[in-house]
Write an enzyme that holds these catalytic residues in place. Sequence first.
Site, PDB file in Angstrom:
ATOM      1  N   CYS A  47     -22.878 -63.095  39.056  1.00 19.80           N
ATOM      2  CA  CYS A  47     -21.628 -63.721  38.599  1.00 19.80           C
ATOM      3  C   CYS A  47     -20.386 -62.855  38.806  1.00 19.80           C
ATOM      4  CB  CYS A  47     -21.725 -64.070  37.112  1.00 19.80           C
ATOM      5  SG  CYS A  47     -23.334 -64.677  36.574  1.00 19.80           S
ATOM      6  N   CYS A  50     -17.604 -63.178  41.712  1.00 16.88           N
ATOM      7  CA  CYS A  50     -16.564 -64.215  41.685  1.00 16.88           C
ATOM      8  C   CYS A  50     -15.718 -64.146  40.415  1.00 16.88           C
ATOM      9  CB  CYS A  50     -17.193 -65.598  41.772  1.00 16.88           C
ATOM     10  SG  CYS A  50     -17.865 -65.938  43.398  1.00 16.88           S
ATOM     11  N   HIS A  51     -16.357 -63.856  39.280  1.00 12.57           N
ATOM     12  CA  HIS A  51     -15.637 -63.987  38.007  1.00 12.57           C
ATOM     13  C   HIS A  51     -15.077 -62.664  37.481  1.00 12.57           C
ATOM     14  CE1 HIS A  51     -16.947 -68.178  37.646  1.00 12.57           C
ATOM     15  NE2 HIS A  51     -18.137 -67.777  38.038  1.00 12.57           N
ATOM     16  N   MET A  88     -19.113 -73.306  42.810  1.00 17.95           N
ATOM     17  CA  MET A  88     -20.049 -72.694  41.867  1.00 17.95           C
ATOM     18  C   MET A  88     -21.470 -73.078  42.289  1.00 17.95           C
ATOM     19  SD  MET A  88     -20.715 -71.166  38.840  1.00 17.95           S
ATOM     20  CE  MET A  88     -22.008 -71.213  37.592  1.00 17.95           C
ATOM     21  N   HIS A 327      -8.980 -61.915  49.585  1.00 18.78           N
ATOM     22  CA  HIS A 327     -10.439 -61.817  49.672  1.00 18.78           C
ATOM     23  C   HIS A 327     -10.872 -61.365  51.063  1.00 18.78           C
ATOM     24  CE1 HIS A 327     -14.382 -62.667  47.980  1.00 18.78           C
ATOM     25  NE2 HIS A 327     -14.707 -63.239  49.116  1.00 18.78           N
ATOM     26  N   HIS A 370     -12.020 -69.659  53.084  1.00 19.94           N
ATOM     27  CA  HIS A 370     -13.019 -68.577  53.138  1.00 19.94           C
ATOM     28  C   HIS A 370     -13.372 -68.346  54.606  1.00 19.94           C
ATOM     29  CE1 HIS A 370     -16.610 -66.201  52.520  1.00 19.94           C
ATOM     30  NE2 HIS A 370     -16.275 -66.067  51.242  1.00 19.94           N
TER      31      HIS A 370
HETATM   32 FE1  DHE Z   1     -19.214 -61.890  50.498  1.00 21.01          FE
HETATM   33  C1  DHE Z   1     -17.627 -60.588  53.245  1.00 21.01           C
HETATM   34  C2  DHE Z   1     -16.870 -60.524  48.499  1.00 21.01           C
HETATM   35  C3  DHE Z   1     -20.468 -63.697  47.909  1.00 21.01           C
HETATM   36  C4  DHE Z   1     -21.959 -62.646  52.324  1.00 21.01           C
HETATM   37  N1  DHE Z   1     -17.526 -60.786  50.827  1.00 21.01           N
HETATM   38  C5  DHE Z   1     -17.033 -60.356  52.038  1.00 21.01           C
HETATM   39  C6  DHE Z   1     -15.825 -59.596  51.824  1.00 21.01           C
HETATM   40  C7  DHE Z   1     -15.627 -59.569  50.471  1.00 21.01           C
HETATM   41  C8  DHE Z   1     -16.692 -60.319  49.845  1.00 21.01           C
HETATM   42  C9  DHE Z   1     -14.500 -58.878  49.739  1.00 21.01           C
HETATM   43  C10 DHE Z   1     -14.968 -58.950  52.896  1.00 21.01           C
HETATM   44  C11 DHE Z   1     -15.452 -57.572  53.204  1.00 21.01           C
HETATM   45  C12 DHE Z   1     -14.693 -56.926  54.338  1.00 21.01           C
HETATM   46  O1  DHE Z   1     -14.447 -57.587  55.367  1.00 21.01           O
HETATM   47  O2  DHE Z   1     -14.320 -55.741  54.214  1.00 21.01           O
HETATM   48  N2  DHE Z   1     -18.719 -62.132  48.549  1.00 21.01           N
HETATM   49  C13 DHE Z   1     -17.728 -61.455  47.935  1.00 21.01           C
HETATM   50  C14 DHE Z   1     -17.675 -61.846  46.562  1.00 21.01           C
HETATM   51  O3  DHE Z   1     -16.940 -61.335  45.673  1.00 21.01           O
HETATM   52  C15 DHE Z   1     -18.569 -63.007  46.394  1.00 21.01           C
HETATM   53  C16 DHE Z   1     -17.708 -64.251  46.340  1.00 21.01           C
HETATM   54  C17 DHE Z   1     -19.403 -63.043  45.153  1.00 21.01           C
HETATM   55  C18 DHE Z   1     -20.357 -61.911  44.960  1.00 21.01           C
HETATM   56  O4  DHE Z   1     -20.934 -61.833  43.888  1.00 21.01           O
HETATM   57  O5  DHE Z   1     -20.540 -61.086  45.856  1.00 21.01           O
HETATM   58  C19 DHE Z   1     -19.340 -62.949  47.690  1.00 21.01           C
HETATM   59  N3  DHE Z   1     -20.927 -63.005  50.176  1.00 21.01           N
HETATM   60  C20 DHE Z   1     -21.251 -63.637  49.048  1.00 21.01           C
HETATM   61  C21 DHE Z   1     -22.548 -64.268  49.136  1.00 21.01           C
HETATM   62  O6  DHE Z   1     -23.137 -64.916  48.225  1.00 21.01           O
HETATM   63  C22 DHE Z   1     -23.058 -64.035  50.498  1.00 21.01           C
HETATM   64  C23 DHE Z   1     -23.131 -65.370  51.223  1.00 21.01           C
HETATM   65  C24 DHE Z   1     -24.451 -63.445  50.542  1.00 21.01           C
HETATM   66  C25 DHE Z   1     -24.610 -62.065  50.031  1.00 21.01           C
HETATM   67  O7  DHE Z   1     -25.191 -61.285  50.782  1.00 21.01           O
HETATM   68  O8  DHE Z   1     -24.216 -61.757  48.906  1.00 21.01           O
HETATM   69  C26 DHE Z   1     -21.940 -63.152  51.060  1.00 21.01           C
HETATM   70  N4  DHE Z   1     -19.692 -61.672  52.433  1.00 21.01           N
HETATM   71  C27 DHE Z   1     -20.899 -62.016  52.975  1.00 21.01           C
HETATM   72  C28 DHE Z   1     -20.890 -61.654  54.375  1.00 21.01           C
HETATM   73  C29 DHE Z   1     -19.631 -61.079  54.652  1.00 21.01           C
HETATM   74  C30 DHE Z   1     -18.906 -61.089  53.406  1.00 21.01           C
HETATM   75  C31 DHE Z   1     -22.040 -61.919  55.354  1.00 21.01           C
HETATM   76  C32 DHE Z   1     -19.119 -60.519  55.979  1.00 21.01           C
HETATM   77  C33 DHE Z   1     -18.728 -61.616  56.908  1.00 21.01           C
HETATM   78  C34 DHE Z   1     -18.231 -61.099  58.217  1.00 21.01           C
HETATM   79  O9  DHE Z   1     -18.425 -61.819  59.200  1.00 21.01           O
HETATM   80  O10 DHE Z   1     -17.609 -60.006  58.272  1.00 21.01           O
END
Ligand code: DHE
Length: 548
Positions: A47, A50-51, A88, A327, A370
């Site tokens: 959680c 996001c929160h 969510m 983000h 996103h």
């Molecule tokens: Fe991510 C990128 C934050 C949920 C997979 N994610 C990012 C970035 C941030 C971020 C700040 C950019 C980083 C950068 O470029 O320097 N992500 C968050 C969250 O805060 C969020 C919403 C909730 C959490 O609890 O993490 C979240 N993200 C997810 C997932 O649920 C995903 C699908 C699966 C996982 O592994 O947790 C996920 N996020 C990704 C991926 C990227 C990413 C694969 C990079 C994408 C890219 O092509 O560069």
Amino acid sequence: DGPSAAYEPSMTTLSQIQVEIPGRKPDDPVISAEEFQQGTQIYFERCAGCHGVLRKGATGKPLTTDITRENGYDYLHSFITYGSPAGMPNWGTSGELSEEHVDLMARYLLIEPPAPPEWGMPEMRDSWEVVVAPEDRPTEKMNDIDIDNLMSVTLRDAGQIALIDGGTYEIKAVINTGYAVHISRISASGRYLFVIGRDALVNMIDLWMETPATVAKLKVGIEARSVETSKFEGYEDQYAIAGSYWPPQYVIMDGDTLEPLKIMSTRGMIYDEQTYHPEPRVASIVSSHFAPEFIVNVKETGKILFVDYSDIRNLKVTEIEAERFLHDGGFDSTKRYFLVAANARGKIAVVDTKEDKLTALIETGGQTPHPGRGANFVHPVYGPVWATSHLGDETVTLIGTDPEGHADNAWKVVDTFYALGGGSLFIKTHPTSDHLYVDAPLNPDAETSASVAVFKISEMTADADAEFVTLPIGEWAGISEGQPRVVQPEFNKDGNEIWFSVWNGKEQESAIVVVDDRTLELKHVIKDPRLVTPTGKFNVLNTREDIY
Ligand code: DHE
């Protein structure tokens, strides 16, 4: 009356300010110490991203107790169970949380959050480990891997990454890392791979070793998402940077050993209101190609920082007022402009990394953009554009990125069309491809979340909604259990194959599906008991050179 009145300090003392006693209140629901501990762990894993750790909200709604108590247990319970089309996840019906855990979390959210500890230089240095010293590392590449075509794949719930050969689909190494590695980034030379776990552990992996392995480790905080390395000419491989969600800060590290050199707090004033925020989390970080600077996006205060690493003892930081809830984002095709989603504000902020200025703030028209790193292509009518999909609805938005050749379209929404449905996280193309791919992994509908929409770029027009074909990636994976979600398209080195993660529950079968970009036909399915919950995939060349 002299001027002294104007300078008189406020006489308000603490005794006149109404303070709340932190901790438990008489009407809090019953929860045992053990349950509270477990709730804290689940909150952190599922959680907080996001929160927020302090539950003040960003991508997700605020969950402070004034709000949760107003909504009540039943509301929380059903929201956690069924999710919402706005993003969510359906934790209960997808089976990711058991009924017992849904009940626990609904009660947990009615109680004040615990205050997590700080993480300064002493804690960082205690966690720092140089596993193989620079002088003990190989002086040339010791393996026959085509490193540029290697794919670094997050094995989320296993706390590992897999290095998969892009030519043979063979798993070359599985490396233990922090929990749920969020992203992989590559040093400018292409030799070192940096990954960061959600638990803020950074692993530095040497791709020249016979079997690539970790050569240094550093825990930069309690919770984190981003890592990057210095890429400007003359500074290749010299520094790395990692941003944390908790504590809200970033750290500059030595690029050879991960020795922490400088920690900068991001706590401070929100850009517009100029009121204090205790938890401004560091979201995406990119490395400028035009100056020795890191571009650090601070979520809650809405500031984009240009951090000049040419003299870190006399650090210069240029602070751009952008928009709250920054983000994820990526460069335009020239790599001069960086476009980042202010997701809860429905906007894209564009900064010019040559002039260090805000170029534009653009409303996408969709709910919760996103982009991941976004997708750059040349539209037949509008010229060079950058695309984002949305978490909250089915729209894809194209933004013009060519102020010189197509000035009328620059930094404007030039087109919007529909893809599969809400819950999209990533969009992707490649300079050699004629296709634009859009996923929808968080869509509550199982079939939609297991499919991908593909648009033909050369057939896009000005006046008709772009048409797409649907690829049933989940079906192609041949997995019969769970609700596999198809997530994050990533191209191989040559841009003629695209890989999709088929992300299932921890105890269930997952896969990676490889599609031929030219024919849109299934090319290969990678299955292996070691492929536990694959999510992000990062091709070494595309990641290093910001090709997307
Ligand atoms: Fe991510 C990128 C934050 C949920 C997979 N994610 C990012 C970035 C941030 C971020 C700040 C950019 C980083 C950068 O470029 O320097 N992500 C968050 C969250 O805060 C969020 C919403 C909730 C959490 O609890 O993490 C979240 N993200 C997810 C997932 O649920 C995903 C699908 C699966 C996982 O592994 O947790 C996920 N996020 C990704 C991926 C990227 C990413 C694969 C990079 C994408 C890219 O092509 O560069």
